[in-house]
Motif scaffolding. Sequence first.
Motif, PDB file in Angstrom:
ATOM      1  N   ARG A  91       0.819  -1.223   0.000  1.00 47.97           N
ATOM      2  CA  ARG A  91       0.000   0.000   0.000  1.00 47.97           C
ATOM      3  C   ARG A  91       0.848   1.266   0.000  1.00 47.97           C
ATOM      4  N   SER A  92       1.899   1.266   0.798  1.00 48.49           N
ATOM      5  CA  SER A  92       2.739   2.459   0.858  1.00 48.49           C
ATOM      6  C   SER A  92       3.401   2.756  -0.478  1.00 48.49           C
ATOM      7  N   ARG A  93       3.749   1.690  -1.203  1.00 54.34           N
ATOM      8  CA  ARG A  93       4.355   1.885  -2.520  1.00 54.34           C
ATOM      9  C   ARG A  93       3.309   2.316  -3.549  1.00 54.34           C
ATOM     10  N   ALA A  94       2.104   1.738  -3.455  1.00 60.46           N
ATOM     11  CA  ALA A  94       1.079   1.998  -4.474  1.00 60.46           C
ATOM     12  C   ALA A  94       0.449   3.380  -4.337  1.00 60.46           C
ATOM     13  N   GLU A  95       0.559   4.026  -3.180  1.00 64.82           N
ATOM     14  CA  GLU A  95      -0.078   5.352  -2.995  1.00 64.82           C
ATOM     15  C   GLU A  95       0.536   6.435  -3.883  1.00 64.82           C
ATOM     16  N   GLY A  96       1.819   6.337  -4.164  1.00 65.50           N
ATOM     17  CA  GLY A  96       2.479   7.397  -4.943  1.00 65.50           C
ATOM     18  C   GLY A  96       2.486   7.181  -6.434  1.00 65.50           C
ATOM     19  N   LEU A  97       1.735   6.179  -6.893  1.00 65.25           N
ATOM     20  CA  LEU A  97       1.735   5.904  -8.329  1.00 65.25           C
ATOM     21  C   LEU A  97       0.907   6.944  -9.073  1.00 65.25           C
ATOM     22  N   SER A  98       1.334   7.239 -10.337  1.00 61.58           N
ATOM     23  CA  SER A  98       0.593   8.155 -11.207  1.00 61.58           C
ATOM     24  C   SER A  98       0.733   7.659 -12.643  1.00 61.58           C
ATOM     25  N   ALA A  99      -0.252   7.988 -13.456  1.00 61.13           N
ATOM     26  CA  ALA A  99      -0.277   7.581 -14.870  1.00 61.13           C
ATOM     27  C   ALA A  99      -0.150   6.067 -15.013  1.00 61.13           C
TER      28      ALA A  99
END
Length: 828
Positions: A91-99
């Motif tokens: 979750r911590s890694r997936a929160e900053g995803l974009s595009a």
Amino acid sequence: MKINRRLVLLVTAPLTVAVAFSVLALAPATNQALQAGRLTSMVEVADEASELTYRLQRERAAATALVSEQGDAEAFRLRTEETDRSIAGFRSRAEGLSAVPGSARGALDRIERFVEEMPGLRAQVRSKSSTVSALAFGYRIVIADLNSYRDGIAQADGVDADIADRIRAAAALSEAAEHTAQQQVTVARAQAAGGFTTASQRTFDAGRMGYTESIGVMFDLGPGAWRTWLERTLSGAKALEARRLEDEIGRTGAGKDLTVTPKQWQKASNDRQELLRSVEKRVDAAVLAQVSDVRTTLIWTAGAEVALVVLTLVGVVVVAIRLGRVMIRRLRDLRNAAHEVAHSGLPTVMAELSQPGALRGATPEEVARRTGDPVRTTGEDEIGEVGEAFNAVHHEAVRLAAQQAHTHEQLAETLVGVARRGARLTAVMVSELDTVQRDEADPVRMKALFALDHLAVRMERNTNNLLVLGGYGNARVRSADVGCSTVIVAAAQQIERFDRVSLGVIESGIGITARAVHDVAHILAELLDNATRYSPPDKQVGVAVWRLWDRAVVQIVDEGVGMTAERRAVHNAALLEPQAGIGDVRSMGLHVVARLAARHGIVVELRDSSGPGTIAEVTLPAKVLALDFKEDRGPSQDDLGNGVGYETPRPITPPGPQGRRQPARAGARPDHLGIPVGAGLGANAGTGPGAGFGAAGPDAPADGSDREAPPGHERPREDGPGGGARDRGHGTTPAPRPARDEPASRVAGVSSSGLPLRQRRAPQQWPTAGRREGAEQRTGAGAPRPSPRRRDSRQVSDVLAAYAQGINRSTNHRGRSAPDDHTERTEK
């Protein structure tokens, strides 16, 4: 707009275009760097997804064992804790995803929903209220979404084809591990149920086939090193034991008991999962490293391009600023030099060159070189050429001014030479006239000789005018102070129509210092000559003098047509600041008066009167006045002449200080100064208020002035009051009429010299407003004249003089009145 702003705009326009094109050129590289950064983040999340998949597979195996009575609750609890830690990292890694691509974004959303539903699924496992098939299906769905995310990031924008293949190969390896994990659950269900069913048998076979297909995809898409890693890892004893048990279970038919125990199968399956997980970690690390390298390369490339563009722009700006500052500084130096020359340097040089003797024997070229160059810094560019051109213009301007000054000096020397020659010729003529007058007894011829003598005085004044314009003055200096009234009479005797000058209120005790007598008489002669020329021939020109504190004021009032305020302002400015040049002939008297007044600090001003005419006011400063001056009796109106002719020869006065004789005028005493009072415009010109200080030429109207004749009379051409012809071109003195033609009633007697005296008529000169109380009226005045409708200029001047005289008497505590001989006398 100033030049610095223009240069800024000139540099800003191309810089703006360059920045715009630079941004367009840098956009692809920057976009690729951004896409590489986003892909790296997604690969990092995929690495966490692989770890979460492994933990979910182990939790699923523990849950299946717990529900089928093949495991314990403690083992399930440990697996759930490991899964929770992996979920937190994911979750911590997936929160900053974009595009994120569409398929990968959908997988992430489904994974998030499963994570929220996991507590319920785990509760069913602990309560054993759910079947093994339901539990296996729930975990299988979320694991499939995790693998779908890994496969979906290969479709992101800007992903290189090689990197996309490697991402798909890593996802295929994760799917192969999932097939082996499903086999483990299928065998555990068969062991709990006492053997395979037809459906479970198909599921087991499908798992084996799926594993084989997934491994084949990895081999096709991934590099050869990954295949080597996988083959070496699965060639060990643990992997061979798991394959042996798998083969043994696969040979067991449906409805038969499995010979492999649950414990053996779980251990072998777990060992094989760990081996696959180790290979999967290496593959994920390789993909992440490759993506990170590409991202770093793109970032460095974009950064280098940005830095190059920025440095280029900064360099252009710096060069433009340095060059612009140099240009602006040089232009400002050129501007400052131009301003200095225009407003200070060149006017100063011109003022110096306008002074007499400014050249000091130097040539115009030497004077121009001596002034130097106003622009110090020049160069080979256009600005330097402008500076050199400006220096050349300045040099040429100074040279021309010096040449003009040289020409003026030569002209002044010529005028002085002509004046001195004229003075010598006039002296010879006067000497000859004295010789002729000494033995002449015929009154008619004596009258002509007197006219010639008067003409010689006027010629001498004209000669002195040329001397003043040439920078010289009257060389004769008196040894004693002279009364102001005497100076006025001497000035009047130098003009053509001296009989029209009328003395008004003249305050006693006003004397002129010896050094200024001739110049003051010269100034007054010019003003009186102009006033008589530009006023009606039947009107008198009044003169009044009074003291005003430490100064004395002389007013000359005429009743001419006057002048406009603009023209009077021009004349007053010229009188205040005398020009250094010779001036034109039409304004010679103006320049003479201005120069003589400037020598002694005398202020000459033309003023408008309340009536017709103009007032010329001469303010004599304290240094011109004689302190405590006393005179027995100043000249009166009789000393100015009254136009009476001569019947008997007039005696010749003794020689004066200049070695020449002065003829005694009709009805006047001998000259009190004993000097040839001279200076003025000569026979052809007149100066004074309202005349424009012009000289009459043959074609000029009357006198060359712009003044018009007063309505109701013409300028005198032939016979004026007092007799005598007046020639505009030569200014012949008026010839008095013989006394024998006069009525006997007008002859009062005979003077001590043997000449007849006329009985004076009441002159229409000054109104009674300016006379003291008790002064007698002139005899023969006739009936009293009616009072005018308004005061004329002479009345105003007389009233002002009387007022100033009263103020002075009050200030000086003088209780006595002015002497009677300063009023207009009346002959009885």
